[in-house]
Write a protein that holds these residues in place. Structure first.
Motif, PDB file in Angstrom:
ATOM      1  N   CYS A  73     -14.545 122.547  33.109  1.00  0.00           N
ATOM      2  CA  CYS A  73     -15.107 123.525  34.038  1.00  0.00           C
ATOM      3  C   CYS A  73     -16.197 124.341  33.357  1.00  0.00           C
ATOM      4  O   CYS A  73     -17.242 124.624  33.958  1.00  0.00           O
ATOM      5  CB  CYS A  73     -14.013 124.433  34.589  1.00  0.00           C
ATOM      6  N   ALA A  74     -15.976 124.705  32.097  1.00  0.00           N
ATOM      7  CA  ALA A  74     -17.007 125.437  31.357  1.00  0.00           C
ATOM      8  C   ALA A  74     -18.264 124.587  31.220  1.00  0.00           C
ATOM      9  O   ALA A  74     -19.387 125.084  31.398  1.00  0.00           O
ATOM     10  CB  ALA A  74     -16.472 125.835  29.983  1.00  0.00           C
ATOM     11  N   ASP A  75     -18.096 123.305  30.928  1.00  0.00           N
ATOM     12  CA  ASP A  75     -19.254 122.406  30.790  1.00  0.00           C
ATOM     13  C   ASP A  75     -20.038 122.297  32.094  1.00  0.00           C
ATOM     14  O   ASP A  75     -21.269 122.182  32.077  1.00  0.00           O
ATOM     15  CB  ASP A  75     -18.793 121.012  30.358  1.00  0.00           C
ATOM     16  N   LEU A  76     -19.322 122.308  33.223  1.00  0.00           N
ATOM     17  CA  LEU A  76     -19.968 122.152  34.530  1.00  0.00           C
ATOM     18  C   LEU A  76     -20.368 123.486  35.155  1.00  0.00           C
ATOM     19  O   LEU A  76     -20.964 123.501  36.236  1.00  0.00           O
ATOM     20  CB  LEU A  76     -19.025 121.408  35.487  1.00  0.00           C
ATOM     21  N   GLY A  77     -20.015 124.592  34.502  1.00  0.00           N
ATOM     22  CA  GLY A  77     -20.328 125.903  35.066  1.00  0.00           C
ATOM     23  C   GLY A  77     -19.469 126.234  36.273  1.00  0.00           C
ATOM     24  O   GLY A  77     -19.895 126.992  37.152  1.00  0.00           O
ATOM     25  N   LEU A  78     -18.251 125.684  36.301  1.00  0.00           N
ATOM     26  CA  LEU A  78     -17.331 125.932  37.418  1.00  0.00           C
ATOM     27  C   LEU A  78     -16.326 127.009  37.036  1.00  0.00           C
ATOM     28  O   LEU A  78     -15.800 126.997  35.918  1.00  0.00           O
ATOM     29  CB  LEU A  78     -16.558 124.658  37.779  1.00  0.00           C
ATOM     30  N   PRO A  79     -16.010 127.910  37.957  1.00  0.00           N
ATOM     31  CA  PRO A  79     -14.945 128.874  37.672  1.00  0.00           C
ATOM     32  C   PRO A  79     -13.601 128.159  37.635  1.00  0.00           C
ATOM     33  O   PRO A  79     -13.396 127.164  38.329  1.00  0.00           O
ATOM     34  CB  PRO A  79     -15.028 129.846  38.848  1.00  0.00           C
ATOM     35  N   PHE A  80     -12.698 128.662  36.812  1.00  0.00           N
ATOM     36  CA  PHE A  80     -11.385 128.037  36.716  1.00  0.00           C
ATOM     37  C   PHE A  80     -10.325 129.081  36.395  1.00  0.00           C
ATOM     38  O   PHE A  80     -10.493 129.897  35.484  1.00  0.00           O
ATOM     39  CB  PHE A  80     -11.356 126.947  35.644  1.00  0.00           C
ATOM     40  N   VAL A  81      -9.245 129.061  37.158  1.00  0.00           N
ATOM     41  CA  VAL A  81      -8.055 129.863  36.900  1.00  0.00           C
ATOM     42  C   VAL A  81      -6.861 128.933  37.076  1.00  0.00           C
ATOM     43  O   VAL A  81      -6.731 128.296  38.127  1.00  0.00           O
ATOM     44  CB  VAL A  81      -7.942 131.064  37.866  1.00  0.00           C
ATOM     45  N   LYS A  82      -6.011 128.840  36.074  1.00  0.00           N
ATOM     46  CA  LYS A  82      -4.830 127.986  36.202  1.00  0.00           C
ATOM     47  C   LYS A  82      -3.974 128.487  37.357  1.00  0.00           C
ATOM     48  O   LYS A  82      -3.597 129.660  37.391  1.00  0.00           O
ATOM     49  CB  LYS A  82      -4.018 127.996  34.907  1.00  0.00           C
ATOM     50  N   PRO A  83      -3.668 127.630  38.334  1.00  0.00           N
ATOM     51  CA  PRO A  83      -2.878 128.079  39.487  1.00  0.00           C
ATOM     52  C   PRO A  83      -1.492 128.562  39.064  1.00  0.00           C
ATOM     53  O   PRO A  83      -0.878 127.995  38.160  1.00  0.00           O
ATOM     54  CB  PRO A  83      -2.779 126.823  40.359  1.00  0.00           C
ATOM     55  N   PHE A 109     -16.278 122.393  53.022  1.00  0.00           N
ATOM     56  CA  PHE A 109     -14.853 122.704  53.193  1.00  0.00           C
ATOM     57  C   PHE A 109     -14.045 122.235  51.988  1.00  0.00           C
ATOM     58  O   PHE A 109     -13.236 122.989  51.435  1.00  0.00           O
ATOM     59  CB  PHE A 109     -14.319 122.059  54.473  1.00  0.00           C
ATOM     60  N   VAL A 110     -14.266 121.009  51.583  1.00  0.00           N
ATOM     61  CA  VAL A 110     -13.522 120.447  50.449  1.00  0.00           C
ATOM     62  C   VAL A 110     -13.740 121.291  49.201  1.00  0.00           C
ATOM     63  O   VAL A 110     -12.787 121.657  48.497  1.00  0.00           O
ATOM     64  CB  VAL A 110     -13.924 118.979  50.213  1.00  0.00           C
ATOM     65  N   ARG A 111     -14.992 121.610  48.918  1.00  0.00           N
ATOM     66  CA  ARG A 111     -15.280 122.412  47.722  1.00  0.00           C
ATOM     67  C   ARG A 111     -14.641 123.796  47.811  1.00  0.00           C
ATOM     68  O   ARG A 111     -14.135 124.329  46.814  1.00  0.00           O
ATOM     69  CB  ARG A 111     -16.791 122.529  47.518  1.00  0.00           C
ATOM     70  N   ALA A 112     -14.640 124.384  48.997  1.00  0.00           N
ATOM     71  CA  ALA A 112     -14.061 125.720  49.171  1.00  0.00           C
ATOM     72  C   ALA A 112     -12.549 125.703  48.972  1.00  0.00           C
ATOM     73  O   ALA A 112     -11.981 126.645  48.401  1.00  0.00           O
ATOM     74  CB  ALA A 112     -14.419 126.272  50.549  1.00  0.00           C
ATOM     75  N   VAL A 113     -11.881 124.645  49.433  1.00  0.00           N
ATOM     76  CA  VAL A 113     -10.433 124.553  49.238  1.00  0.00           C
ATOM     77  C   VAL A 113     -10.105 124.387  47.756  1.00  0.00           C
ATOM     78  O   VAL A 113      -9.194 125.044  47.227  1.00  0.00           O
ATOM     79  CB  VAL A 113      -9.829 123.396  50.066  1.00  0.00           C
ATOM     80  N   TYR A 114     -10.858 123.528  47.085  1.00  0.00           N
ATOM     81  CA  TYR A 114     -10.637 123.371  45.642  1.00  0.00           C
ATOM     82  C   TYR A 114     -10.895 124.684  44.899  1.00  0.00           C
ATOM     83  O   TYR A 114     -10.143 125.047  43.984  1.00  0.00           O
ATOM     84  CB  TYR A 114     -11.542 122.272  45.073  1.00  0.00           C
ATOM     85  N   ARG A 115     -11.943 125.375  45.271  1.00  0.00           N
ATOM     86  CA  ARG A 115     -12.255 126.657  44.622  1.00  0.00           C
ATOM     87  C   ARG A 115     -11.126 127.661  44.852  1.00  0.00           C
ATOM     88  O   ARG A 115     -10.729 128.382  43.930  1.00  0.00           O
ATOM     89  CB  ARG A 115     -13.585 127.195  45.159  1.00  0.00           C
ATOM     90  N   ALA A 116     -10.591 127.689  46.082  1.00  0.00           N
ATOM     91  CA  ALA A 116      -9.486 128.592  46.376  1.00  0.00           C
ATOM     92  C   ALA A 116      -8.279 128.289  45.490  1.00  0.00           C
ATOM     93  O   ALA A 116      -7.615 129.204  44.982  1.00  0.00           O
ATOM     94  CB  ALA A 116      -9.101 128.485  47.851  1.00  0.00           C
ATOM     95  N   ASN A 117      -7.996 127.010  45.290  1.00  0.00           N
ATOM     96  CA  ASN A 117      -6.820 126.599  44.529  1.00  0.00           C
ATOM     97  C   ASN A 117      -7.008 126.769  43.028  1.00  0.00           C
ATOM     98  O   ASN A 117      -6.129 127.316  42.343  1.00  0.00           O
ATOM     99  CB  ASN A 117      -6.488 125.138  44.842  1.00  0.00           C
ATOM    100  N   PHE A 118      -8.147 126.320  42.511  1.00  0.00           N
ATOM    101  CA  PHE A 118      -8.331 126.230  41.060  1.00  0.00           C
ATOM    102  C   PHE A 118      -9.269 127.282  40.463  1.00  0.00           C
ATOM    103  O   PHE A 118      -9.466 127.280  39.247  1.00  0.00           O
ATOM    104  CB  PHE A 118      -8.816 124.831  40.684  1.00  0.00           C
ATOM    105  N   GLU A 120      -9.479 130.640  42.341  1.00  0.00           N
ATOM    106  CA  GLU A 120      -9.076 131.923  42.909  1.00  0.00           C
ATOM    107  C   GLU A 120      -7.561 132.079  43.022  1.00  0.00           C
ATOM    108  O   GLU A 120      -7.084 133.146  43.411  1.00  0.00           O
ATOM    109  CB  GLU A 120      -9.725 132.095  44.295  1.00  0.00           C
ATOM    110  N   ASP A 121      -6.817 131.036  42.677  1.00  0.00           N
ATOM    111  CA  ASP A 121      -5.350 131.044  42.740  1.00  0.00           C
ATOM    112  C   ASP A 121      -4.837 131.502  44.098  1.00  0.00           C
ATOM    113  O   ASP A 121      -3.887 132.278  44.198  1.00  0.00           O
ATOM    114  CB  ASP A 121      -4.763 131.922  41.624  1.00  0.00           C
ATOM    115  N   ARG A 122      -5.473 131.002  45.166  1.00  0.00           N
ATOM    116  CA  ARG A 122      -5.014 131.292  46.524  1.00  0.00           C
ATOM    117  C   ARG A 122      -4.079 130.179  46.980  1.00  0.00           C
ATOM    118  O   ARG A 122      -4.205 129.034  46.550  1.00  0.00           O
ATOM    119  CB  ARG A 122      -6.207 131.417  47.483  1.00  0.00           C
ATOM    120  N   ASP A 123      -3.153 130.524  47.844  1.00  0.00           N
ATOM    121  CA  ASP A 123      -2.154 129.565  48.305  1.00  0.00           C
ATOM    122  C   ASP A 123      -2.724 128.708  49.424  1.00  0.00           C
ATOM    123  O   ASP A 123      -2.700 129.091  50.603  1.00  0.00           O
ATOM    124  CB  ASP A 123      -0.898 130.301  48.778  1.00  0.00           C
TER     125      ASP A 123
END
Length: 198
Positions: A73-83, A109-118, A120-123
Motif C-alpha cells: 500500500c505504501a508503494d502504491l500510495g494507498l491508505p491502509f488500516v488493518k481491519p 463502488f468497488v474501490r470505495a468498498v475496499y477503501r472502507a474495509n482496508f 477506514e476499518d468500516r463494517d
C-alpha cells in the motif's frame, strides 16, 4: 482483437484491494477491455477443505501478509488500516457488484468498498455502510440495493461463484484472459500482456 481481462475479486480479499485500486486505469492505459467479476471466496475455500481464510488458519502466513500489505500500500500510495475484523462479511456489497457489473460506476463502488474495509476499518457487512457508499458515489442507494436483493440479483452472485468454481479459481484476485488464469495482484501486468498478445 484485444481480449478482455476478467477481474475476479472478493471484498474480503486483501490483495484484491491492491488490484482493484489500479486495474481500471491499467486496462485503459493498455487498451484492454475490463470485465468486473465478483464472487465469494467462502464456497471456493470450502471446496478446498478450508473453514477460514488461509491467513487465519496459518498465523505465520497471516502475519507476513499484513506486513506485506503495509509495504504494498505504501508503494502504491494507498491508505491502509488493518481491519479490526478479518475477514469481514460483504454479501450485500458483493450482490451489488455482481448485479451492476456493467454499470459505469461499478469501479468507483468497488474501490470505495475496499477503501472502507482496508483503509477506514468500516463494517462493510452493515447495510447502512454500504448504502452510504452508494450514495457517496452519486447513486440512489435504495434503488441499487433493491435491484441487488431481488431473487434475480441474488442468483447472479450465486452463478458467478459457481462459475468461479467450475473454472478452477482458487483465490482472489484472479485475472482470466481468453481462458488463461493469472492469480495474484502481482500478475496483473502478465494478464494485460497476454490480453494484448491474444
Amino acid at each position: 482483437m484485444v481480449k478482455p481481462v476478467e477481474f475476479w475479486f472478493e471484498f474480503a480479499s486483501t490483495y484484491s484491494y491492491l488490484a482493484a485500486a489500479r486495474i481500471e486505469e491499467a486496462c485503459a492505459d493498455a487498451g484492454v477491455p475490463l470485465l468486473w467479476r465478483q464472487f465469494l471466496l467462502g464456497p471456493v475455500f470450502g471446496a478446498q477443505g478450508l473453514t477460514d481464510s488461509p491467513f487465519n488458519l496459518y498465523p505465520v502466513k497471516g502475519a507476513y501478509m499484513w506486513t506485506d500489505m503495509e509495504r504494498c500500500c505504501a508503494d502504491l500510495g494507498l491508505p491502509f488500516v488493518k481491519p479490526s475484523s478479518f475477514p469481514r462479511g460483504s454479501l450485500l456489497a458483493a450482490r451489488i457488484a455482481a448485479t451492476h457489473a456493467d454499470a459505469a460506476w461499478v469501479g468507483a463502488f468497488v474501490r470505495a468498498v475496499y477503501r472502507a474495509n482496508f483503509a477506514e476499518d468500516r463494517d462493510i457487512a452493515d447495510e447502512k455502510v454500504i448504502a452510504s457508499i452508494v450514495d457517496e458515489i452519486g447513486q440512489d442507494s435504495a434503488a441499487v440495493i433493491a435491484a441487488a436483493t431481488t431473487p434475480e440479483g441474488k442468483a447472479l452472485l450465486r452463478r458467478s461463484t459457481d462459475e468461479a468454481l467450475e473454472r478452477g479459481l482458487f483465490g482472489a484476485p484472479s485475472f482470466v484472459v481468453d481462458g488463461a488464469l493469472f492469480w495474484g495482484n502481482d500478475r496483473l501486468e502478465q494478464a494485460l500482456a497476454h490480453a494484448r498478445a491474444a
